[in-house]
Scaffold this active site. Structure first.
Site, short mmCIF file in Angstrom:
data_model
loop_
_atom_site.label_atom_id
_atom_site.label_comp_id
_atom_site.label_asym_id
_atom_site.label_seq_id
_atom_site.Cartn_x
_atom_site.Cartn_y
_atom_site.Cartn_z
CB CYS A 1 -4.21 10.52 11.87
SG CYS A 1 -2.86 9.82 11.99
CG LEU B 1 10.10 17.89 7.79
CD1 LEU B 1 10.70 16.65 8.13
CD2 LEU B 1 11.16 19.01 8.09
CE LYS C 1 -1.62 1.71 4.19
NZ LYS C 1 -1.02 2.87 4.44
CG ASN C 2 2.52 2.47 3.46
OD1 ASN C 2 1.16 2.97 3.42
ND2 ASN C 2 3.04 2.43 4.55
NE ARG D 1 1.20 10.28 10.09
CZ ARG D 1 0.65 9.12 9.31
NH1 ARG D 1 -0.54 8.57 9.65
NH2 ARG D 1 1.27 8.78 8.34
CG ASP E 1 3.72 1.40 9.27
OD1 ASP E 1 3.37 2.13 10.10
OD2 ASP E 1 3.88 1.64 8.05
NE ARG F 1 -6.08 4.18 5.70
CZ ARG F 1 -5.02 4.52 6.79
NH1 ARG F 1 -4.98 4.68 7.95
NH2 ARG F 1 -3.73 4.90 6.01
#
Ligand SMILES: CC(=O)N[C@H]1[C@@H](OP(=O)(O)OP(=O)(O)OC[C@H]2O[C@@H](n3ccc(=O)[nH]c3=O)[C@H](O)[C@@H]2O)O[C@H](CO)[C@@H](O)[C@@H]1O
Ligand SMILES: C=C(OP(=O)(O)O)C(=O)O
Length: 430
Positions: A123, A132, A22-23, A128, A314, A406
């Protein structure tokens, strides 16, 4: 809202096929905005986040062509064509559903000279900020203002200019945004202390296929020589190392043996480094990894999350679940996000003994967990509760599983095929 019901206590045995990451998929999809030709991505996972980003790209004017499921592969193939970018605004309603939407910022400013992207907001796992991303684009000459909750960015006349940007802390998303922006900037950009996650490397490799000139791929110093235009390409998304690690931990926590397919051992080195001394065995097999815990109870071990190649944040929640039934104590330290222990009180409802002190959680292993109704608060917290439920005695009901959708494709099908007693309870209610 759907729930997941698990009747625990069964060791898992069988094979599970992992999807594309996903990422990696999310930044790769936004890279389609950099060219007027077609970017075809294969091994794309079927996930809620992918649909959310498709909706955002559609409203930027990207044509999306679904080529269907691939043979012998969990993923599917989608062609993205941004012939003309018709709208450079990413609205709050779409961005708030998924923070990774902010990854359209770099490509839009680079290709169109402007973008208006909603600030994603905080979140469950932390504030977050995206400072940057903004500072990096400013270093490349962009004029950026915050107006009405939006980042409003304009490239200087003649387009973004190459620059050196030193990240004061490692950021995956900011590295990806600036890397994409730099491919079309005038001159050379050097990103120092860049993120080295495999998903960043996958993006860089795809950008090279599209005609970008990038040096230092896989290191923390990326050098990008801007080009006038990028072209189309075809790219297969790297396997999902977090899904891989999660199923490895499912084998570990239930005391079973799983063949995890369509993935690679080198992607989860840090997890192997922690789990092997705890008593989990890993073997490379054809197209995947065999993971087992066959010799009794695991040992508690300490883990600290770090940017790649360190232990991934994660997988922290899943590791905590595994440590709940290990023998002895485990200290789990979270260094990436300031509020990523929301699963701890839920695991405690299942009988876990956890004490949280700031960024560390001391887990004292218990012989067994007991099933309970629990609440998922974010994606990885949700799956940690599923893992705990698989090992627990009795019935666990995980509420709010939309978080899970998700990032995990057909989780309950994959687990039940390996002997888990797990089912989704569907509900129309929102
Ligand atoms: C879609 C995606 O790929 N998500 C992953 C990505 O998120 P994401 O890219 O959002 O995470 P970052 O690497 O940017 O965040 C790391 C840390 O830097 C901070 N930070 C980040 C940007 C910024 O402008 N300012 C700032 O202070 C964050 O608050 C956090 O504390 O990397 C995280 C860290 O591996 C993973 O947990 C997420 O699953
Ligand atoms: C935190 C995660 O995703 P996101 O950055 O999209 O919130 C995750 O994948 O665990």
């Amino acid at each position: 809202m759907d729930k997941i019901r698990i009747r625990g206590g069964k060791p898992l045995n069988g094979s599970i096929t992992v999807g594309g990451a996903k990422n990696a998929a999310l930044p790769l999809m936004t890279a389609a905005l950099l060219t007027d030709e077609t970017l075809t991505l294969t091994n794309l996972p079927i996930l809620a986040d992918i649909n959310t980003l498709c909706n955002l790209l559609l409203q930027h004017g990207v044509a999306i062509h679904l080529a269907g499921a691939e043979k012998d592969c969990a993923g599917r193939e989608i062609a993205f064509t941004a012939r003309d970018v018709t709208n450079t605004t990413a609205p709050y309603d779409l961005v708030r559903k998924m923070r990774a939407s902010v990854l359209v910022l770099g490509p839009l400013v680079a290709r169109c000279g402007e973008a208006k992207v909603s600030l994603p907001g905080g979140c469950a796992i932390g504030a977050r900020p995206v400072d940057l991303h903004i500072r990096g684009l400013e270093a490349m000459g962009a004029d950026i203002r915050i107006e009405g909750g939006y980042v409003v960015a304009k490239a200087p006349p003649g387009g973004l200019r190459g620059a050196e940007f030193v990240f004061p802390k490692v950021s995956v998303g900011a590295t990806e945004n600036l890397l994409m922006a730099a491919t079309l900037a005038k001159g050379t950009t050097v990103l120092v202390n860049a993120a080295r996650e495999p998903e960043v490397t996958d993006l860089a490799e795809c950008l090279v296929k599209m005609g970008a000139r990038i040096g230092g791929i896989g290191t923390d110093r990326l050098t990008i020589e801007g080009v006038d235009r990028l072209h189309g390409a075809r790219h297969s998304i790297v396997p999902d190392r977090i899904e891989t690690g999660t199923y490895a931990m499912a084998a570990a926590i239930t005391g079973g043996q799983l063949d995890i397919l369509n993935t690679r051992l080198d992607l989860i080195k840090a997890a192997v480094k922690s789990l092997a001394p705890a008593g989990v065995s890993f073997t490379e097999i054809d197209n995947g990894i065999r993971v087992s815990r066959t010799n009794g109870r695991l040992q508690g071990i300490d883990v600290m999350t770090e940017p790649f190649p360190g232990f991934p944040t994660d997988l922290q929640a899943q590791m905590m679940a595994v440590m709940c039934t290990a023998s002895g104590a485990a200290m789990i330290t979270e260094t990436i996000f300031e509020n990523r222990f929301m699963h701890a009180p839920e695991l405690m409802r299942m009988g876990a003994r956890i004490t949280v002190h700031g960024s560390s959680a001391l887990v004292r292993g218990v012989e067994r967990l007991t099933g309970a109704p629990v609440m998922a608060t974010d994606l990885r917290a949700s799956v940690s509760l599923v893992l705990a439920g698989l090992a627990a005695e009795g019935e666990t009901v995980v509420n709010r599983v939309y978080h899970l959708d998700r990032g995990y494709e057909r989780l309950e099908d994959k687990l039940s095929a390996c002997g888990a007693d797990i089912e989704r309870i569907r509900s129309e209610e929102e």
